[in-house]
Design a protein around this motif. Sequence first.
Motif, PDB file in Angstrom:
ATOM      1  N   HIS A   1      44.237  84.927  37.408  1.00  0.00           N
ATOM      2  CA  HIS A   1      43.778  85.526  38.662  1.00  0.00           C
ATOM      3  C   HIS A   1      42.509  84.855  39.192  1.00  0.00           C
ATOM      4  O   HIS A   1      42.199  84.960  40.384  1.00  0.00           O
ATOM      5  CB  HIS A   1      43.507  87.019  38.448  1.00  0.00           C
ATOM      6  N   LEU A   2      41.775  84.160  38.322  1.00  0.00           N
ATOM      7  CA  LEU A   2      40.551  83.495  38.766  1.00  0.00           C
ATOM      8  C   LEU A   2      40.844  82.368  39.754  1.00  0.00           C
ATOM      9  O   LEU A   2      40.013  82.049  40.602  1.00  0.00           O
ATOM     10  CB  LEU A   2      39.783  82.948  37.568  1.00  0.00           C
ATOM     11  N   ALA A   3      42.001  81.764  39.608  1.00  0.00           N
ATOM     12  CA  ALA A   3      42.347  80.639  40.483  1.00  0.00           C
ATOM     13  C   ALA A   3      42.927  81.089  41.820  1.00  0.00           C
ATOM     14  O   ALA A   3      43.244  80.247  42.660  1.00  0.00           O
ATOM     15  CB  ALA A   3      43.344  79.719  39.779  1.00  0.00           C
ATOM     16  N   LYS A   4      43.050  82.401  42.027  1.00  0.00           N
ATOM     17  CA  LYS A   4      43.661  82.892  43.256  1.00  0.00           C
ATOM     18  C   LYS A   4      42.667  83.556  44.195  1.00  0.00           C
ATOM     19  O   LYS A   4      43.064  84.035  45.257  1.00  0.00           O
ATOM     20  CB  LYS A   4      44.776  83.890  42.903  1.00  0.00           C
ATOM     21  N   ASP A   5      41.386  83.614  43.792  1.00  0.00           N
ATOM     22  CA  ASP A   5      40.408  84.227  44.682  1.00  0.00           C
ATOM     23  C   ASP A   5      39.940  83.214  45.723  1.00  0.00           C
ATOM     24  O   ASP A   5      40.357  82.061  45.734  1.00  0.00           O
ATOM     25  CB  ASP A   5      39.225  84.791  43.883  1.00  0.00           C
ATOM     26  N   HIS A   6      39.053  83.671  46.609  1.00  0.00           N
ATOM     27  CA  HIS A   6      38.619  82.827  47.725  1.00  0.00           C
ATOM     28  C   HIS A   6      37.334  82.062  47.423  1.00  0.00           C
ATOM     29  O   HIS A   6      36.916  81.240  48.236  1.00  0.00           O
ATOM     30  CB  HIS A   6      38.413  83.698  48.968  1.00  0.00           C
ATOM     31  N   SER A   7      36.707  82.327  46.312  1.00  0.00           N
ATOM     32  CA  SER A   7      35.462  81.640  45.984  1.00  0.00           C
ATOM     33  C   SER A   7      35.752  80.394  45.156  1.00  0.00           C
ATOM     34  O   SER A   7      36.570  80.425  44.238  1.00  0.00           O
ATOM     35  CB  SER A   7      34.531  82.573  45.200  1.00  0.00           C
ATOM     36  N   PRO A   8      35.096  79.270  45.451  1.00  0.00           N
ATOM     37  CA  PRO A   8      35.343  78.042  44.679  1.00  0.00           C
ATOM     38  C   PRO A   8      34.687  78.109  43.305  1.00  0.00           C
ATOM     39  O   PRO A   8      33.639  78.741  43.124  1.00  0.00           O
ATOM     40  CB  PRO A   8      34.704  76.958  45.559  1.00  0.00           C
ATOM     41  N   ASP A   9      35.310  77.459  42.343  1.00  0.00           N
ATOM     42  CA  ASP A   9      34.806  77.409  40.972  1.00  0.00           C
ATOM     43  C   ASP A   9      34.303  76.006  40.671  1.00  0.00           C
ATOM     44  O   ASP A   9      34.767  75.017  41.240  1.00  0.00           O
ATOM     45  CB  ASP A   9      35.907  77.794  39.976  1.00  0.00           C
ATOM     46  N   LEU A  10      33.353  75.937  39.742  1.00  0.00           N
ATOM     47  CA  LEU A  10      32.714  74.662  39.402  1.00  0.00           C
ATOM     48  C   LEU A  10      32.645  74.523  37.890  1.00  0.00           C
ATOM     49  O   LEU A  10      32.173  75.426  37.198  1.00  0.00           O
ATOM     50  CB  LEU A  10      31.309  74.591  39.999  1.00  0.00           C
ATOM     51  N   TYR A  11      33.118  73.382  37.386  1.00  0.00           N
ATOM     52  CA  TYR A  11      33.086  73.079  35.961  1.00  0.00           C
ATOM     53  C   TYR A  11      32.397  71.732  35.779  1.00  0.00           C
ATOM     54  O   TYR A  11      32.745  70.745  36.437  1.00  0.00           O
ATOM     55  CB  TYR A  11      34.498  73.020  35.366  1.00  0.00           C
ATOM     56  N   SER A  12      31.436  71.682  34.867  1.00  0.00           N
ATOM     57  CA  SER A  12      30.726  70.452  34.554  1.00  0.00           C
ATOM     58  C   SER A  12      30.660  70.317  33.036  1.00  0.00           C
ATOM     59  O   SER A  12      30.012  71.117  32.357  1.00  0.00           O
ATOM     60  CB  SER A  12      29.320  70.476  35.154  1.00  0.00           C
ATOM     61  N   LEU A  13      31.349  69.308  32.508  1.00  0.00           N
ATOM     62  CA  LEU A  13      31.449  69.101  31.067  1.00  0.00           C
ATOM     63  C   LEU A  13      30.899  67.733  30.718  1.00  0.00           C
ATOM     64  O   LEU A  13      31.150  66.753  31.423  1.00  0.00           O
ATOM     65  CB  LEU A  13      32.905  69.218  30.603  1.00  0.00           C
ATOM     66  N   GLU A  14      30.163  67.667  29.631  1.00  0.00           N
ATOM     67  CA  GLU A  14      29.589  66.400  29.164  1.00  0.00           C
ATOM     68  C   GLU A  14      30.006  66.185  27.714  1.00  0.00           C
ATOM     69  O   GLU A  14      29.703  67.011  26.848  1.00  0.00           O
ATOM     70  CB  GLU A  14      28.063  66.420  29.290  1.00  0.00           C
ATOM     71  N   LEU A  15      30.697  65.074  27.462  1.00  0.00           N
ATOM     72  CA  LEU A  15      31.225  64.755  26.142  1.00  0.00           C
ATOM     73  C   LEU A  15      30.539  63.516  25.605  1.00  0.00           C
ATOM     74  O   LEU A  15      30.454  62.499  26.287  1.00  0.00           O
ATOM     75  CB  LEU A  15      32.745  64.530  26.220  1.00  0.00           C
ATOM     76  N   SER A  16      30.066  63.589  24.379  1.00  0.00           N
ATOM     77  CA  SER A  16      29.367  62.450  23.770  1.00  0.00           C
ATOM     78  C   SER A  16      29.935  62.103  22.392  1.00  0.00           C
ATOM     79  O   SER A  16      29.284  61.420  21.608  1.00  0.00           O
ATOM     80  CB  SER A  16      27.864  62.753  23.644  1.00  0.00           C
ATOM     81  N   GLY A  17      31.133  62.589  22.100  1.00  0.00           N
ATOM     82  CA  GLY A  17      31.733  62.288  20.804  1.00  0.00           C
ATOM     83  C   GLY A  17      32.028  60.812  20.611  1.00  0.00           C
ATOM     84  O   GLY A  17      31.822  60.260  19.527  1.00  0.00           O
ATOM     85  N   LEU A  18      32.520  60.150  21.673  1.00  0.00           N
ATOM     86  CA  LEU A  18      32.783  58.716  21.570  1.00  0.00           C
ATOM     87  C   LEU A  18      31.499  57.931  21.342  1.00  0.00           C
ATOM     88  O   LEU A  18      31.496  56.918  20.631  1.00  0.00           O
ATOM     89  CB  LEU A  18      33.471  58.218  22.841  1.00  0.00           C
ATOM     90  N   GLU A  19      30.423  58.368  21.923  1.00  0.00           N
ATOM     91  CA  GLU A  19      29.147  57.691  21.718  1.00  0.00           C
ATOM     92  C   GLU A  19      28.711  57.755  20.259  1.00  0.00           C
ATOM     93  O   GLU A  19      28.224  56.764  19.704  1.00  0.00           O
ATOM     94  CB  GLU A  19      28.095  58.334  22.619  1.00  0.00           C
ATOM     95  N   GLU A  20      28.915  58.903  19.640  1.00  0.00           N
ATOM     96  CA  GLU A  20      28.570  59.034  18.222  1.00  0.00           C
ATOM     97  C   GLU A  20      29.486  58.202  17.345  1.00  0.00           C
ATOM     98  O   GLU A  20      29.046  57.607  16.352  1.00  0.00           O
ATOM     99  CB  GLU A  20      28.626  60.509  17.815  1.00  0.00           C
ATOM    100  N   LEU A  21      30.763  58.152  17.684  1.00  0.00           N
ATOM    101  CA  LEU A  21      31.691  57.324  16.904  1.00  0.00           C
ATOM    102  C   LEU A  21      31.345  55.841  17.021  1.00  0.00           C
ATOM    103  O   LEU A  21      31.418  55.095  16.043  1.00  0.00           O
ATOM    104  CB  LEU A  21      33.127  57.569  17.378  1.00  0.00           C
TER     105      LEU A  21
END
Length: 352
Positions: free
Chosen positions: A204-224
């Motif tokens: 139901h979150l994807a059906k409302d009128h307000s926009p959603d924002l996701y910001s993800l930062e991955l650094s696993g490859l940097e450690e490898l």
Amino acid sequence: IARYVALICSLCFSSGVQGDSLTILQAPEYVSFQKGDWPISGEKIPDMVALTMGFSVQEDLSWPGLRAGPLFQRPRANVLVVVRGVDSLALPESVASYPLENPVPFTLDSVAETVHTLFAEDTPVVLQLAPSEERLYMLGKANAVFEDLPVTLQQIRARLSQDGSVLASLPLNSLSRNAEADLLFLSEVQVLHDITALLQRHRHLAKDHSPDLYSLELSGLEELGRRYGQDSSQYQDATAILANVLQKFGEDLFGLYGDSAVVEVVTVKNFEVPHTRKSRSILESKQISNPGSPYNLAYKYNFEYAVIFNIVLWLMIILALAVIVISYNLWNMDPGYDSIIYRMTNQKIRLD
């Protein structure tokens, strides 16, 4: 000689397109990204994200990769994934890819504050996550949806040993379940899987009128890469796994939002400043005004002031003109011809 010249030119061309990149993984048709090798600066990515969501920015983005879209049709969500430690990923089903120049660290705090200000009553989903730094900021409905999302490395590693873990479906190959660097990478993959699972549970979150924002930062490859080297089999296997996971992650979120979401992947091998930086929560946003200030400071300037001013100005002008026209017509109205009441009265007087 001509063969060597052609070889040198091809090498120069290939080296020019290599490096850090911005890849548009998914985008609806009304958000038009033009294919080309137009470089974009790292500090301009928050402005690009804001424009794709229909928000205004302080300075115009003079970048030909993004064209202006329809005014009343904007995506329901924007998902930005930053992958550190690699300059590019094999994402063949992407919409477009652009070179990234001046790769400086950036955040989407300004975009998150705009979403929170404009849609405060609708409580949109705002999620900023960096598993390696154990940094998680949630706002709006994200507090209820992602409350069970593992945040600390200890919680994520415990999640890897539970049912439904990605370890049962991923081809680990040379990756180990006991090494620290390997577990960090697998933990980030697990977080991506859990975000998709939670959103599928709360469609139901994807059906409302307000926009959603996701910001993800991955650094696993940097450690490898730091642990085994970028020519190692562990690094190569992890790169292939992450490319497949991100491709599926983008497709799943794009489908959950009804093909109305923009998914970007930024790959940065090395930032131009130290990695350790002070991060702040979007919950600590500055107030627009401070009425109780002892210095009697003015209100902070709002960049939407010009839009609101024009709306109010022209509406007042139209209403004023309407009042003038109506008043003029009433003043010059002939009661004997323009009013049925006076017309009937006038006929009655004539009969008498």
